[in-house]
Write a protein that holds these residues in place. Sequence first.
Motif, mmCIF file in Angstrom:
data_model
loop_
_atom_site.group_PDB
_atom_site.id
_atom_site.type_symbol
_atom_site.label_atom_id
_atom_site.label_comp_id
_atom_site.label_asym_id
_atom_site.label_seq_id
_atom_site.Cartn_x
_atom_site.Cartn_y
_atom_site.Cartn_z
ATOM 1 N N LEU A 15 -1.415 3.213 1.799
ATOM 2 C CA LEU A 15 -0.444 3.989 2.868
ATOM 3 C C LEU A 15 0.776 5.090 2.095
ATOM 4 O O LEU A 15 1.260 5.712 2.329
ATOM 5 C CB LEU A 15 1.001 2.867 2.953
ATOM 6 C CG LEU A 15 0.233 2.662 4.745
ATOM 7 C CD1 LEU A 15 1.102 1.114 4.719
ATOM 8 C CD2 LEU A 15 0.274 2.835 5.452
ATOM 9 N N GLY A 18 -1.407 7.949 1.505
ATOM 10 C CA GLY A 18 -1.586 8.666 2.673
ATOM 11 C C GLY A 18 0.423 10.157 2.843
ATOM 12 O O GLY A 18 0.250 11.243 3.187
ATOM 13 N N ALA A 19 1.243 8.917 2.946
ATOM 14 C CA ALA A 19 2.268 9.355 3.215
ATOM 15 C C ALA A 19 2.788 10.212 1.956
ATOM 16 O O ALA A 19 3.528 11.438 2.844
ATOM 17 C CB ALA A 19 3.303 7.921 2.946
ATOM 18 N N LEU A 53 -3.316 7.091 5.822
ATOM 19 C CA LEU A 53 -3.072 5.955 7.013
ATOM 20 C C LEU A 53 -4.157 5.039 7.835
ATOM 21 O O LEU A 53 -3.704 4.390 8.006
ATOM 22 C CB LEU A 53 -1.985 6.967 7.350
ATOM 23 C CG LEU A 53 -0.900 7.869 7.064
ATOM 24 C CD1 LEU A 53 0.822 8.844 7.805
ATOM 25 C CD2 LEU A 53 -0.114 6.271 6.378
ATOM 26 N N SER A 57 -4.926 1.897 8.316
ATOM 27 C CA SER A 57 -5.256 1.050 9.716
ATOM 28 C C SER A 57 -6.218 0.415 9.532
ATOM 29 O O SER A 57 -6.397 -1.226 10.290
ATOM 30 C CB SER A 57 -4.871 1.650 10.692
ATOM 31 O OG SER A 57 -5.279 0.874 11.580
ATOM 32 N N ALA B 15 6.805 5.053 3.729
ATOM 33 C CA ALA B 15 5.442 5.834 4.098
ATOM 34 C C ALA B 15 6.283 6.398 5.771
ATOM 35 O O ALA B 15 6.552 7.342 5.333
ATOM 36 C CB ALA B 15 4.603 5.362 4.642
ATOM 37 N N GLY B 52 0.191 10.273 13.057
ATOM 38 C CA GLY B 52 0.869 9.194 11.015
ATOM 39 C C GLY B 52 1.842 8.769 11.953
ATOM 40 O O GLY B 52 1.509 7.870 11.803
ATOM 41 N N LEU B 56 2.119 4.678 11.717
ATOM 42 C CA LEU B 56 1.694 3.890 11.082
ATOM 43 C C LEU B 56 2.724 2.879 11.770
ATOM 44 O O LEU B 56 2.947 1.199 11.893
ATOM 45 C CB LEU B 56 3.262 5.005 10.249
ATOM 46 C CG LEU B 56 2.777 5.009 9.178
ATOM 47 C CD1 LEU B 56 4.235 5.882 8.496
ATOM 48 C CD2 LEU B 56 2.957 3.903 8.750
#
Lengths: 132, 95
Positions: A15, A18-19, A53, A57, B15, B52, B56
């Motif tokens: 996470l 990716g963020a 991301l 998941s 995030a 995205g 999330l």
Amino acid sequence: MSFEIIGIYAVGVCLLLGAGFALVGTIGLLKFNDSMTRLHAPTKVGTIGIGGLLLASIIHSFVYGEGSLHDLLIMAFLFVTAPISANFIAKVNIHKRSCDTPPLPPRDDTWSTLNVPEADRELATQDDTPAG
Amino acid sequence: MTAATDFMNIAFIIAFVAVAFAQVMSMIRLVIGPSVGDRILALDTMVVNAIGLIVLLGIAQGTRIYFEVTLIIAMLGFVSTVAYARFVLRGDIIE
């Protein structure tokens, strides 16, 4: 340390990765100062950002419940279509002639390709004409 | 177990904030973009950031029901980007 704890840590790391790439790519989209340069930054958002991301998941679904690999379909679709849309946007930039002349060099100077001597002008224009 | 869960929850919050901030910044580029190519690129980035955000949201709720939503938004984003770029290039979408 069981596999579950390792999986939870892996979800957090994916996470953050990716963020972080999504944020950096969009900062590049906002801060760069040329159309073709701006095209370079958001490709990171589409590949590593969304990839991280979706990987988070997938690992989360394997840790907390029955696992599923459905997100690989989204990842494959985005990775295949990202270069095509980037190619089309680059074509739009060329068509709009927003990248004909390079940006000015920092000091009082010109690029060497723009400063063609008088004797070579005809040769240079002959080289620039596209074939066919 | 609690330390790992705490780390994952903090990573969730970071995030969410980062991707939402990226969405707002690409919206700024959509508004101020000087040429048409910049606006198409900003719309493409906004579609990717929306994907995205939905991924999330699906992780945070622990459900799998957002998979089809994400897939359809990805397909529509690609098709709309190509259609808009082709309209600028050729003046027509279907010839």
